[in-house]
Design a protein around this motif. Structure first.
Motif, PDB file in Angstrom:
ATOM      1  N   PRO A 120       0.779  -1.133  -0.026  1.00 48.27           N
ATOM      2  CA  PRO A 120       0.047  -0.128  -0.154  1.00 48.27           C
ATOM      3  C   PRO A 120       0.810   1.286   0.054  1.00 48.27           C
ATOM      4  N   ARG A 121       2.095   1.218  -0.380  1.00 46.48           N
ATOM      5  CA  ARG A 121       2.912   2.263  -0.276  1.00 46.48           C
ATOM      6  C   ARG A 121       2.679   3.123  -1.507  1.00 46.48           C
ATOM      7  N   PRO A 122       3.024   4.680  -1.418  1.00 46.51           N
ATOM      8  CA  PRO A 122       2.792   5.585  -2.482  1.00 46.51           C
ATOM      9  C   PRO A 122       3.810   5.156  -3.531  1.00 46.51           C
ATOM     10  N   VAL A 123       3.282   5.353  -4.767  1.00 43.37           N
ATOM     11  CA  VAL A 123       4.137   5.140  -6.089  1.00 43.37           C
ATOM     12  C   VAL A 123       3.837   6.273  -6.820  1.00 43.37           C
ATOM     13  N   TYR A 124       4.608   6.832  -7.556  1.00 43.46           N
ATOM     14  CA  TYR A 124       4.481   7.747  -8.547  1.00 43.46           C
ATOM     15  C   TYR A 124       5.072   7.429  -9.949  1.00 43.46           C
ATOM     16  N   ILE A 125       4.356   7.816 -10.895  1.00 35.57           N
ATOM     17  CA  ILE A 125       4.969   7.466 -12.316  1.00 35.57           C
ATOM     18  C   ILE A 125       4.745   8.599 -13.112  1.00 35.57           C
ATOM     19  N   GLY A 126       6.112   8.976 -13.649  1.00 34.73           N
ATOM     20  CA  GLY A 126       6.252  10.173 -14.464  1.00 34.73           C
ATOM     21  C   GLY A 126       6.533   9.929 -15.852  1.00 34.73           C
ATOM     22  N   SER A 127       5.730  10.756 -16.660  1.00 30.11           N
ATOM     23  CA  SER A 127       5.804  10.471 -18.246  1.00 30.11           C
ATOM     24  C   SER A 127       6.191  12.024 -18.902  1.00 30.11           C
ATOM     25  N   ALA A 128       6.596  11.863 -20.220  1.00 32.34           N
ATOM     26  CA  ALA A 128       6.696  13.018 -20.761  1.00 32.34           C
ATOM     27  C   ALA A 128       5.932  13.053 -22.193  1.00 32.34           C
ATOM     28  N   SER A 129       5.695  14.315 -22.742  1.00 36.58           N
ATOM     29  CA  SER A 129       4.639  14.070 -23.646  1.00 36.58           C
ATOM     30  C   SER A 129       5.295  13.896 -24.939  1.00 36.58           C
ATOM     31  N   GLU A 130       6.667  14.005 -25.312  1.00 36.43           N
ATOM     32  CA  GLU A 130       7.374  13.815 -26.242  1.00 36.43           C
ATOM     33  C   GLU A 130       8.020  12.390 -26.436  1.00 36.43           C
ATOM     34  N   ASP A 131       8.017  11.770 -25.346  1.00 32.41           N
ATOM     35  CA  ASP A 131       8.600  10.703 -24.956  1.00 32.41           C
ATOM     36  C   ASP A 131       7.720   9.363 -25.429  1.00 32.41           C
ATOM     37  N   LEU A 132       7.502   9.331 -26.875  1.00 39.23           N
ATOM     38  CA  LEU A 132       6.495   8.281 -27.176  1.00 39.23           C
ATOM     39  C   LEU A 132       7.155   6.846 -26.936  1.00 39.23           C
ATOM     40  N   PRO A 186       5.366  18.266 -20.180  1.00 38.85           N
ATOM     41  CA  PRO A 186       5.596  18.808 -21.651  1.00 38.85           C
ATOM     42  C   PRO A 186       7.179  18.244 -21.880  1.00 38.85           C
ATOM     43  N   GLY A 187       7.524  17.869 -23.132  1.00 45.39           N
ATOM     44  CA  GLY A 187       9.000  17.631 -23.424  1.00 45.39           C
ATOM     45  C   GLY A 187       9.389  16.303 -23.513  1.00 45.39           C
ATOM     46  N   ARG A 188      10.760  16.176 -23.739  1.00 45.72           N
ATOM     47  CA  ARG A 188      11.326  14.753 -24.059  1.00 45.72           C
ATOM     48  C   ARG A 188      11.758  13.992 -22.860  1.00 45.72           C
ATOM     49  N   HIS A 189      12.522  12.895 -23.241  1.00 42.39           N
ATOM     50  CA  HIS A 189      12.890  12.043 -22.332  1.00 42.39           C
ATOM     51  C   HIS A 189      14.039  12.618 -21.400  1.00 42.39           C
ATOM     52  N   GLU A 190      13.620  12.945 -20.074  1.00 48.18           N
ATOM     53  CA  GLU A 190      14.722  13.654 -19.264  1.00 48.18           C
ATOM     54  C   GLU A 190      13.979  13.337 -17.889  1.00 48.18           C
ATOM     55  N   LEU A 191      14.866  13.716 -16.864  1.00 50.09           N
ATOM     56  CA  LEU A 191      14.619  14.110 -15.589  1.00 50.09           C
ATOM     57  C   LEU A 191      14.629  15.626 -15.226  1.00 50.09           C
ATOM     58  N   THR A 192      13.688  16.332 -14.956  1.00 50.24           N
ATOM     59  CA  THR A 192      13.912  17.847 -15.114  1.00 50.24           C
ATOM     60  C   THR A 192      13.478  18.546 -13.783  1.00 50.24           C
ATOM     61  N   ALA A 193      13.710  19.619 -13.407  1.00 52.99           N
ATOM     62  CA  ALA A 193      13.373  20.346 -12.263  1.00 52.99           C
ATOM     63  C   ALA A 193      11.710  20.499 -12.057  1.00 52.99           C
ATOM     64  N   TRP A 194      10.952  20.356 -13.317  1.00 50.70           N
ATOM     65  CA  TRP A 194       9.714  20.220 -13.282  1.00 50.70           C
ATOM     66  C   TRP A 194       9.078  18.901 -12.483  1.00 50.70           C
ATOM     67  N   ASP A 195       9.811  18.015 -13.205  1.00 55.57           N
ATOM     68  CA  ASP A 195       9.326  16.526 -12.318  1.00 55.57           C
ATOM     69  C   ASP A 195       9.834  16.552 -11.152  1.00 55.57           C
ATOM     70  N   TRP A 196      10.862  17.000 -10.566  1.00 55.53           N
ATOM     71  CA  TRP A 196      11.358  16.942  -9.278  1.00 55.53           C
ATOM     72  C   TRP A 196      10.273  17.680  -8.456  1.00 55.53           C
ATOM     73  N   GLU A 197       9.811  18.941  -8.701  1.00 52.78           N
ATOM     74  CA  GLU A 197       8.728  19.655  -7.857  1.00 52.78           C
ATOM     75  C   GLU A 197       7.456  18.656  -7.995  1.00 52.78           C
ATOM     76  N   ARG A 198       7.034  18.111  -8.732  1.00 51.39           N
ATOM     77  CA  ARG A 198       5.902  17.254  -8.529  1.00 51.39           C
ATOM     78  C   ARG A 198       6.266  15.989  -7.467  1.00 51.39           C
ATOM     79  N   TYR A 199       7.423  15.581  -7.879  1.00 44.93           N
ATOM     80  CA  TYR A 199       7.816  14.526  -6.878  1.00 44.93           C
ATOM     81  C   TYR A 199       8.108  15.050  -5.434  1.00 44.93           C
ATOM     82  N   LEU A 200       8.271  15.990  -5.211  1.00 49.38           N
ATOM     83  CA  LEU A 200       8.619  16.801  -3.785  1.00 49.38           C
ATOM     84  C   LEU A 200       7.391  17.019  -3.259  1.00 49.38           C
ATOM     85  N   ASP A 201       6.413  17.425  -4.007  1.00 51.24           N
ATOM     86  CA  ASP A 201       5.198  17.767  -3.450  1.00 51.24           C
ATOM     87  C   ASP A 201       4.358  16.308  -3.049  1.00 51.24           C
TER      88      ASP A 201
END
Length: 410
Positions: free
Chosen positions: A326-338, A386-401
């Motif tokens: 039952p632990r929290p899990v987060y899945i991050g995707s990017a719009s251009e990373d088809l 939005p964007g390509r295959h990468e780990l960005t500051a935008w992703d990190w803000e979502r993960y931190l929240d």
């Protein structure tokens, strides 16, 4: 499928498919409560993933030795404690080792939650801090020329810093712990000879022809658990609040480590795609045959039996996500990373929800994939950046929240 054929990026060409039910045991027994899930179905799914996808790894190290090489309380201009720890993965201290780089907030008398993740090119690439030791392990060549004859140089300092916003993580009340994946196994087909798979094999052969022998992804996942072994005794770390994170192939490793090792409080997969968070049966973007052709060392030998036979695989990614419950899990995707199939990653989270409901917990809480730039979820989080295959500051803000909501940084 012809190996190397043009990938499908057209939703209208996704075939009809039927997902295996995470709440039905192999003998047909329905799973109606947590007891049956915990005692029967969960162990069964772990075994299926071992046998058919990742391979069988040891449950622990045969003997470890922790060596704190440095603990500097004045790092980053006095804002952090920098700790560098060598984990000798065999008791003889001459076998493989994993070097941890740790940054902790300078707050006395309090154990802090931390993010733990593997990096691709060495700890020195995570931040330009000159105090970080440069890896001595084999490193893949890079376009910038910071690697000479597969050995890292000082020119590589900080080259991957955009993926690891150390100061921001510290400001939010968390520490960061990272290690180079090549400490565990260099990422090329013969890399197992230089890593833990050979070192921990009784005869040094790795039994590479055994269909259930562990691959590189499982070796990296195994190493994350060994890092956790150390974090449990570090006086600056709250070992009950360790967040596992991984990007791309290392996101696959993070998911498998989180499935096997329930000590991790939260698990985050950033664009892990096929062999990670994306549904295999959709046959969208990267497929099993692509993985096995380009990276034959990542998975167990039996996984190759499912090239162009995705429907025959007895498991799929939604069941991997469900193993976090039952632990929290987060899945991050990017719009251009088809290539990583963002919709397939979302659907994996959606179809993992029935297991979370066994624990009375809400998963995504929605049935429709969010728009680009949006994020959703309760105990299963998801976003489409939005964007390509990468780990960005935008992703990190979502993960931190997300982690703030479940663990709290302070």
């Amino acid at each position: 499928m012809v190996v190397g054929a043009e990938p499908n990026y057209d939703e209208s060409k996704v075939p009809a498919y039927t997902l295996p039910d995470p709440l039905v045991c192999e003998d047909g027994t329905p799973v109606r409560d947590r007891r049956v899930w915990e005692k029967r179905r969960r162990p069964e799914l772990l075994w299926l993933f071992e046998e058919h996808v990742y391979g069988r790894a040891p449950t622990a190290a045969p003997g470890m030795w922790f060596e704190v090489v440095e603990s500097d309380g004045t790092a980053l201009g006095g804002r952090a404690i920098r700790r560098q720890v060598t984990i000798w993965l065999r008791g003889d201290r001459v076998g493989p080792r994993m070097d941890l780089l740790m940054y902790l907030p300078r707050e006395r008398g309090r154990r802090v939650p931390v993010f733990l993740g593997l990096n691709f090119m060495g700890n020195h690439t995570v931040h330009p801090d000159p105090g970080i030791r440069i890896t001595e392990q084999w490193v893949p060549a890079d376009r910038a020329g910071t690697v000479v004859s597969n050995r890292a140089t000082a020119a590589g300092r900080g080259t991957m810093a955009s993926r690891w916003p150390v100061e921001r993580i510290l400001a939010r009340g968390y520490g960061l712990v990272t290690a180079y994946c090549g400490d565990l196994e260099p990422d090329f087909p013969e890399g197992w000879k230089l890593g833990v798979r050979a070192a921990l094999s009784p005869d040094g052969t790795n039994h590479v022809f055994r269909l259930d022998e562990w691959g590189a992804v499982a070796a990296w996942a195994w190493g994350l658990s060994r890092a956790m072994d150390y974090l449990e005794i570090d006086r600056g770390v709250d070992a009950k609040r360790v967040v596992l994170i991984g990007h791309s192939r290392l996101g696959k490793a993070a998911l498998w480590a989180g499935a096997r090792d329930r000590r991790f409080a939260v698990v985050i997969s950033n664009e892990s795609g096929e062999g990670g968070a994306a549904l295999t049966r959709r046959r969208f973007g990267e497929r099993i045959a692509d993985l096995n052709r380009r990276f034959p060392h990542w998975f167990c030998g039996r996984y190759k039996e499912y090239d162009d036979r995705e429907d025959a695989l007895p498991v799929d990614a939604h069941e991997l996500i469900a193993l976090m419950a039952p632990r929290p899990v987060y899945i991050g995707s990017a719009s251009e990373d088809l290539w990583a199939d963002p919709r397939g990653e979302f659907l994996a989270g959606l179809h993992a929800e029935p297991v979370y409901r066994l624990y009375g917990r809400t998963g995504l809480g929605v049935t429709e994939m969010p728009a680009v730039g949006q994020w959703v979820g309760r105990y299963i989080g998801y976003h489409l950046r939005p964007g390509r295959h990468e780990l960005t500051a935008w992703d990190w803000e979502r993960y931190l929240d997300f982690v703030d909501r479940h663990l709290g940084g302070r």
